[in-house]
Design a protein around this motif. Structure first.
Motif, short mmCIF file in Angstrom:
data_model
loop_
_atom_site.label_atom_id
_atom_site.label_comp_id
_atom_site.label_asym_id
_atom_site.label_seq_id
_atom_site.Cartn_x
_atom_site.Cartn_y
_atom_site.Cartn_z
N ARG A 606 0.83 -1.20 0.00
CA ARG A 606 0.00 0.00 0.00
C ARG A 606 0.87 1.26 0.00
N GLU A 610 2.52 3.07 -8.67
CA GLU A 610 3.29 2.28 -9.63
C GLU A 610 4.10 3.18 -10.56
N LYS A 636 -1.58 5.13 -10.00
CA LYS A 636 -2.50 4.35 -9.18
C LYS A 636 -1.74 3.63 -8.07
N SER A 637 -2.38 3.54 -6.89
CA SER A 637 -1.86 2.74 -5.78
C SER A 637 -3.03 1.97 -5.18
N TYR A 638 -2.79 1.30 -4.05
CA TYR A 638 -3.83 0.46 -3.46
C TYR A 638 -3.99 0.75 -1.97
N ASN A 643 -5.06 -5.82 -3.02
CA ASN A 643 -5.04 -4.96 -4.21
C ASN A 643 -6.37 -4.94 -4.94
N THR A 644 -7.47 -4.94 -4.19
CA THR A 644 -8.80 -4.83 -4.80
C THR A 644 -9.35 -3.41 -4.68
N ALA A 646 -8.42 0.21 -5.38
CA ALA A 646 -7.46 1.06 -6.07
C ALA A 646 -7.65 2.53 -5.70
#
Length: 711
Positions: A606, A610, A636-638, A643-644, A646
């Motif tokens: 988290r 990217e 985008k990150s989580y 990782n569901t 975003a």
């Protein structure tokens, strides 16, 4: 046996006198013609502001503890100069790194209390990877006692990416942020600046320097600032001052005395909003980024920081010198905070209450000898030294509950506390390291090799139960690199480096965590055909073992496992069409968790975007006037391990324009005016999420008008 190993106070005294002993009796074979002239202490030509908007730097003072050209370093280093800091007006050191690759400052959104910087995607110890004038700030990463220096006091920032333990001991694998303060100079310099901006921002700064005699010079820098935070009922206040005195009795000896005092009686907002409500809707609605989840009559923050130390340098002959830096740091911290802890129903957020006090005291000493020798065709720039670090942090953390709050129509005044508890503790850290580094020149080849042995001890004592846990051990760190400089300015390289980071943090069972260890391979190419152009490209493969992160609302850490990170970083500085200067950066990182929780296996950590990209263009239509514009892309990150969830990407725009008023009106000589704007189009976005319950809004639009007079 352990007691013998940790009779450290006498050892510190020995370190403090080592420099004098070497001056009295040290003799080394050397060749005076082999030494490049290096300032012992103080300013050089890069301190002078450039009017052309070119922010390119030629060297790094942090990556090797020597002044080394950037184009001869077998690793990634970016430099942010004073001109860039002044033009972009960052409010924190972290924000000053928004236009360099490999660094992300939005881990906690618009929070300003700490300099959170994730390097190459690694978030742990993100607020404690800072070095000031060659020594660690001695922050305690697992507590609230992390030091913060205001950008107004900084001359330059060297962002050194990749493991750096071989020279600095405990270090995160992603790299370090090396700060250099404004320092005394013989030439007279006096300035006063006034800032006024959005959110009721008001600031007054002064910077005075000059010679007192043929051997003495000084610098006195100070700042006062206050502003409202983006969130309701939150504000920031700061008072800071830094006096310095440089004594240079001869061309070969210098002693710089430094002090820094900072008081932050208000720390702004430092909380988050659930993913549902911040990134996505909750019951069909989103929470406003101005929403305050605390209680105006309960929330408090106060931090005082003090630093006192010296930098000493003596050159024995043109080839060899000894340096010793020492700094004592201390801080007092106290806070009370009501914070949301997740949704209770469609409109109401549950809330908790935390309160804490901490007192930290730290000492850092670094003594090293450096010089140049020749062995046949090889020219060696050698550094060998000893550094010692000692920190004790005493305090308590308390917790409780408060009535919930409607996130869409908040009503304040619910100040009744329940379920109050408290934990009292003492956290200690000690480390002594022995290191040697050799930079070898062989024609166009540049080789770097270094090795270090650290002995470290960390402990955590629960003063309520008198239960103490500790880790005591040693570690060896290595680094080597090779680079070839072509006549055209092209310089390909390859390097390997290691990191070692012991911790005083504890797990759920109260046991001190194992140190994290990192290894990295890096390959890249640099191109510097002239002083105004520097292009770099790097590929790295980095791994950190025994990663841990704090559990929200708790006083302990949980294991993450091993994190692998591979990526590409591109950076460019170039001038064109005489009046234009461009700075651009791009970062791509592929990160994966291994040996962690089942749902996290092979997933991205988290708070780690990217991709990131940025570009800043300066235009100087006439001498003394500059217009600058920048764009930043955050990928985008989580928010969750699987990782569901975003966190969407965001693109932000910044602007800056300045003019020397003296070029238009002679009676205004020395006066300059600047307007700076960040997030120019007021993008409403989430910068990152710690987990599903804590997401952080990015900064709203801020506009600052600055008037400076120098004489």
């Amino acid at each position: 046996m352990k007691q013998q190993q940790w009779m450290v106070r006498p050892l510190v005294q020995a370190l403090c006198t080592a420099g004098m002993a070497m001056m009295a009796g040290g003799v080394w074979a050397s060749d005076a013609a082999l030494l490049q002239e290096v300032e012992v202490v103080g300013a050089n030509s890069e301190n002078q502001n450039r009017a052309d908007g070119n922010w390119t730097s030629s060297d790094s003072r942090a990556a090797t503890k020597t002044t080394t050209p950037l184009n001869e370093l077998a690793q990634s280093v970016s430099v942010v100069r004073q001109e860039q800091i002044e033009a972009q007006k960052p409010r924190t050191i972290a924000q000053a790194l928004d236009y360099v690759p490999g660094a992300y400052s939005g881990l906690f959104g618009n929070a300003m209390r700490y300099d959170y910087v994730a390097l190459r995607g690694f978030v742990d110890t993100s607020m404690a990877n800072t070095v000031l004038d060659g020594m660690r700030l001695m922050s305690d990463a697992g507590s609230f006692s992390a030091f913060q220096v205001d950008p107004y006091f900084i001359e330059r920032i060297d962002l050194v990416r990749g493991p750096i333990s071989v020279l600095y001991g405990n270090a995160a694998p992603g790299g370090m942020v090396a700060l250099m303060t404004k320092q005394p100079q013989m030439a007279r310099h006096s300035e006063i600046s006034v800032d006024v901006g959005t959110n009721n921002t008001r600031a007054l700064g002064f910077d005075l320097a000059g010679g007192l005699s043929e051997t003495l010079s000084y610098r006195l820098t100070g700042l006062g600032r206050e502003a409202d935070a983006m969130q309701d009922y939150s504000s920031e206040k700061r008072l800071a001052i830094m006096p310095q005195l440089l004594w240079k009795p001869s061309e070969s000896t210098a002693l710089l005395l430094q002090a820094y005092v900072q008081n932050d009686p208000e720390g702004g907002y430092h909380s988050g909003t659930p993913y549902e409500g911040a990134v996505t809707t909750h019951a069909g609605r989103k929470v406003s980024r101005e929403f305050f989840d605390g209680e105006p009559n309960l929330d408090e923050f106060d931090r005082e920081q003090r630093m006192l130390g010296y930098q000493f340098a003596h050159r024995f002959n043109p080839a060899w010198e000894v340096r010793q830096n020492l700094r004592h740091t201390s801080s007092d911290y106290a806070s009370k905070q009501v914070y949301q802890s997740g949704w209770a129903n469609e409109t109401e957020l549950s809330r908790g209450y935390s309160f804490s006090e901490e007192e930290l005291s730290g000492l850092a000493v670094d003594t090293r000898v450096q010089g140049t020798v020749a062995t046949g065709a090889l020219i060696h720039d050698i550094v060998f030294g000893i550094d010692y670090q000692d920190r004790e942090n005493t305090g308590f953390w308390g917790w409780g509950s408060v009535a919930g709050i409607d996130a869409f129509a908040p009503q304040y005044g619910n100040t009744e506390l329940s379920d109050i508890g408290q934990s009292n503790w003492v956290r200690e850290f000690r480390q002594i390291g022995y290191y040697v580094q050799d930079q070898i020149s062989l024609g166009a080849w540049r080789f770097t090799g270094g090795i270090r042995y650290d002995r470290a001890k960390t402990s955590s004592l629960d003063t309520d139960t008198q239960v103490k846990t500790e880790w005591d051990g040693g570690e060896t760190s290595r680094r080597f690199g090779a680079l070839y400089v072509f006549d055209s300015g092209l310089a390909p390289y390859v390097s390997y480096s290691e990191s070692f980071d012991p911790s005083s943090n504890v797990d759920a069972a109260g046991q001190v965590l194992q140190p994290s260890r990192g290894t990295q391979w890096e390959a890249g190419v640099k191109y510097q055909p002239n002083a105004s152009t520097l292009l770099t490209a790097a590929y790295y493969d980095l791994q950190q073992k025994d990663v841990a992160r704090m559990v929200p609302g708790e006083g302990y850490f949980e294991s993450v496992g091993t994190v692998k990170s591979r990526g590409i970083e591109l950076e460019g500085h170039l001038a064109f069409a005489q009046k234009f200067n461009l700075q651009a950066a791009y970062t791509y990182s592929d990160m994966k968790i291994q040996n962690g929780a089942a749902e996290a296996e092979g997933k991205r950590p988290r708070q780690s975007p990217e991709q990131m990209a940025s570009a800043w263009l300066n235009y100087t239509p006439v001498t003394g006037a500059r217009i600058g514009a920048g764009v930043r892309y955050i990928g985008k990150s989580y928010a969750d391990l699987a990782n569901t969830m975003a966190v969407p990407s965001a693109t932000l725009f910044d602007l800056s324009a300045s003019v020397d008023l003296g070029i238009w009106m002679s009676q205004m000589k020395g006066a300059s005016l600047q307007v700076s704007a960040n997030n120019l189009f007021d993008k409403d976005y989430v910068a990152a999420c710690y987990d599903e319950n804590y997401c952080y809004f990015g900064n709203e639009r801020s506009v600052m008008t600055s008037l400076k007079y120098a004489w």
